[in-house]
Structure formats: structure tokens, C-alpha cells
Design a protein around this motif. Structure first.
Motif, PDB file in Angstrom:
ATOM      1  N   VAL A   1      17.893  13.138  18.105  1.00 43.55           N
ATOM      2  CA  VAL A   1      18.201  14.337  17.322  1.00 43.55           C
ATOM      3  C   VAL A   1      18.838  13.992  15.990  1.00 43.55           C
ATOM      4  N   ALA A   2      19.775  13.049  15.992  1.00 47.86           N
ATOM      5  CA  ALA A   2      20.507  12.724  14.761  1.00 47.86           C
ATOM      6  C   ALA A   2      19.547  12.246  13.679  1.00 47.86           C
ATOM      7  N   ARG A   3      18.579  11.426  14.042  1.00 46.95           N
ATOM      8  CA  ARG A   3      17.635  10.909  13.050  1.00 46.95           C
ATOM      9  C   ARG A   3      16.758  12.031  12.512  1.00 46.95           C
ATOM     10  N   THR A   4      16.267  12.896  13.399  1.00 45.01           N
ATOM     11  CA  THR A   4      15.426  14.010  12.957  1.00 45.01           C
ATOM     12  C   THR A   4      16.200  14.939  12.041  1.00 45.01           C
ATOM     13  N   THR A   5      17.440  15.234  12.410  1.00 46.35           N
ATOM     14  CA  THR A   5      18.285  16.089  11.569  1.00 46.35           C
ATOM     15  C   THR A   5      18.497  15.452  10.210  1.00 46.35           C
ATOM     16  N   GLY A   6      18.734  14.148  10.198  1.00 43.03           N
ATOM     17  CA  GLY A   6      18.932  13.445   8.944  1.00 43.03           C
ATOM     18  C   GLY A   6      17.718  13.524   8.038  1.00 43.03           C
ATOM     19  N   LEU A   7      16.529  13.440   8.606  1.00 41.25           N
ATOM     20  CA  LEU A   7      15.300  13.534   7.811  1.00 41.25           C
ATOM     21  C   LEU A   7      15.161  14.928   7.195  1.00 41.25           C
TER      22      LEU A   7
END
Length: 311
Positions: A267-273
């Protein structure tokens, strides 16, 4: 492609500011003033409030605030969040960034204006122990919970997706305590440990509760009436907010990070993108920060100007 980008930018601006006609007048007015403000360039507050992760922080703050039945009653009874959710959002954003980037007089005036609005926010609620109590939005205890939820949300989002915080977490909590005091919060925490201890106190005392009203608000926050083109990105941001919640708060709210069985999605990576994409469209410097820098540069020029000889 430029048309799509322009439409996306317009939708984002309308969502956050209540206007799709460029920068609101109040932002430009922050160029005026007689001092650098409560914080200034290089402060922890400018760092924490300067990135796109503040969008996630705002979602997280709303979820956590909803756990206090008194704070929630004030929103449900007196707010038009269902009919005009983005009007309320724009008002909150205006206060946050006026305090963050305005001069001290403007920041104080904006806070006093909110306090006056809150004077009529009164009623009754059932607390976590089933006892009916009176509430008023300006009660120090309710104001403290709102301040704690806000501070914790913006700090956690910055730690996850923002730049390193000058002075660290303690510096941000200590600085933003000024905003708490402007809103008449008593004993606002001044360190990360104090922030955590005060938030834990509400849990330990059984003051937090989930009611049908709480679940209704959470459903609304999960699926607000956004423009269609913003919905997929918002879902990623919502899940990012959920992933940073205190596990006890997340459990109370009946939320969990998406995944398959025990395996959670990144989730953190997707949110960051998604945040990077928003930054590419809107830019990574807020209009209020630019206005503040213009004001500060003017004040420095004026301070450095030689005195004019008497006529």
C-alpha cells in the motif's frame, strides 16, 4: 494529453480549495503581513505541511477524529459535510495553511474566526461508557482530541512519504503545539512521546467508541462524492491512510489494509506513486508557501533598505 492534465488539475484544485479558477484570493493575501509567521522556512511545520502526503494525513485525521463520540457529534449535528463536503474541506485547509504560512496576526485572526464559528456548535452525545453528556466544540477536551488526531496524522504521513523533518518528530509536535494553543487547547503535547501518551489516554479511559454514526462517517470518508477521474487515486490514498493508523484505532473502525489472506499489498508504495502523480500535476510547493516566501523576501528588503534622509 495537456487537456487531460488541465482537467485533472482543475478537478484537484476545486476539491482542495473550493474553486477551479486558480489560486483563491486568501492565498495571495498571505503575501501581506508584518512578520515571517510562527514558523518560517526550514521549520518542521513547513516540511510536514509542504508535501502531497498532507492529503493522506487529512483522510487519516478525519478517521481518527471520528472515534471520539463528542467530536463526531459536533460534525454530524452542525456540519454540512454530506451536502457540501468540499466546502468544509476548503475551510479546514484554509485554516491549516494560514496558520502554517501566514504572518502571526493573520494566523491568530484565522484561529479566532474558527473559534467564533465553534461557539454555536453545542449539543449532547453518548460517551464511550454510555453516559449522555453535553458537548461544545470549544471545550478544551474535545479541542485537544482534534488537535492530537491532526498532529499525529500529519506526522505519520510525513514520516512515511515526506522528506526528513528538520529537528525530527519532536520539533514538529512542539511547533504545532502553537496551533493548538491558538485553538485554546490546554497542555498541547510538545514531544512525540507526549503526543502518544495523550492519545493512549483516551483509549485507556474508554473515551473512544464506535457507533452507527461513526460507521456512517467512515463509509462517507471511504467513498466521498469525488469526480470520476479522481476516484481510483483516492482509493489508493484512503488505503494509505488506513495503513498508518494505530492498529487499535484501525481495529475499532473495522478497517484493514488490503491483501490476500495474511499477505498485505504494498500500500505504501502505491500511495507514494499516486502522491508523486499529484505532485507532477500541482507542483510540490504549495501556493501558501510561495506567498509566504514572497512576504518574507519583501520584509527582508524593507529591513535592509537605508533610511531616507529627512526632507
Amino acid at each position: 494529453m495537456s487537456f487531460v492534465t488541465g482537467a485533472f488539475r482543475s478537478r484537484l484544485q476545486a476539491t482542495f480549495t473550493g474553486s477551479d479558477q486558480g489560486s483563491p484570493a486568501w492565498v495571495d493575501e498571505l503575501e501581506q503581513g508584518t512578520d515571517a509567521g510562527f514558523f518560517g522556512p526550514g521549520s518542521a511545520t513547513w516540511s510536514v505541511h509542504g508535501g502531497q502526503q498532507t492529503i493522506v494525513a487529512g483522510v487519516r485525521a478525519l478517521l481518527v477524529q471520528a472515534l471520539h463520540p463528542g467530536a463526531l457529534a459536533g460534525v454530524a449535528d452542525h456540519s454540512r459535510y454530506r451536502e457540501d463536503p468540499f466546502g468544509r474541506l476548503a475551510g479546514t485547509i484554509r485554516w491549516i495553511y494560514t496558520v502554517s504560512h501566514g504572518d502571526t496576526a493573520t494566523a491568530t485572526g484565522a484561529s479566532n474566526w474558527v473559534l467564533r464559528l465553534h461557539e454555536r456548535v453545542r449539543g449532547q452525545y453518548v460517551d464511550g461508557h454510555g453516559v449522555t453528556k453535553d458537548y461544545a466544540a470549544n471545550d478544551p477536551d474535545l479541542a485537544r482530541w482534534v488537535h492530537l488526531a491532526f498532529t499525529d496524522a500529519f506526522l505519520r504521513a510525513a514520516q512515511q512519504w515526506g522528506e526528513p523533518i528538520p529537528g525530527g518528530a519532536d520539533a514538529y509536535v512542539r511547533e504545532w503545539a502553537i496551533a493548538g494553543r491558538l485553538m485554546h487547547v490546554e497542555d498541547a503535547p510538545e514531544s512525540e512521546a507526549e503526543l502518544r501518551a495523550q492519545m493512549d489516554g483516551y483509549l485507556d479511559r474508554g473515551e473512544l467508541a464506535v457507533t452507527p454514526r461513526t460507521r456512517e462517517v467512515v463509509r462517507f470518508i471511504r467513498n466521498p462524492p469525488l469526480a470520476r477521474m479522481l476516484r481510483p487515486g483516492y482509493q489508493a490514498l484512503f488505503q494509505g491512510a488506513v495503513s498508518t493508523l494505530d492498529p487499535r484505532h484501525r481495529s475499532m473502525l473495522g478497517l484493514r489494509s488490503p491483501g490476500v489472506g495474511p499477505v498485505e499489498f504494498p500500500v505504501a508504495r502505491t500511495t507514494g506513486l499516486v502522491l508523486d502523480g499529484i505532485g507532477a500535476v500541482l507542483g510540490n510547493q504549495t501556493g501558501t508557501e510561495r506567498a509566504a516566501l514572497t512576504r518574507i523576501a519583501r520584509l527582508e528588503r524593507e529591513a535592509g533598505s537605508p533610511e531616507q534622509p529627512a526632507a
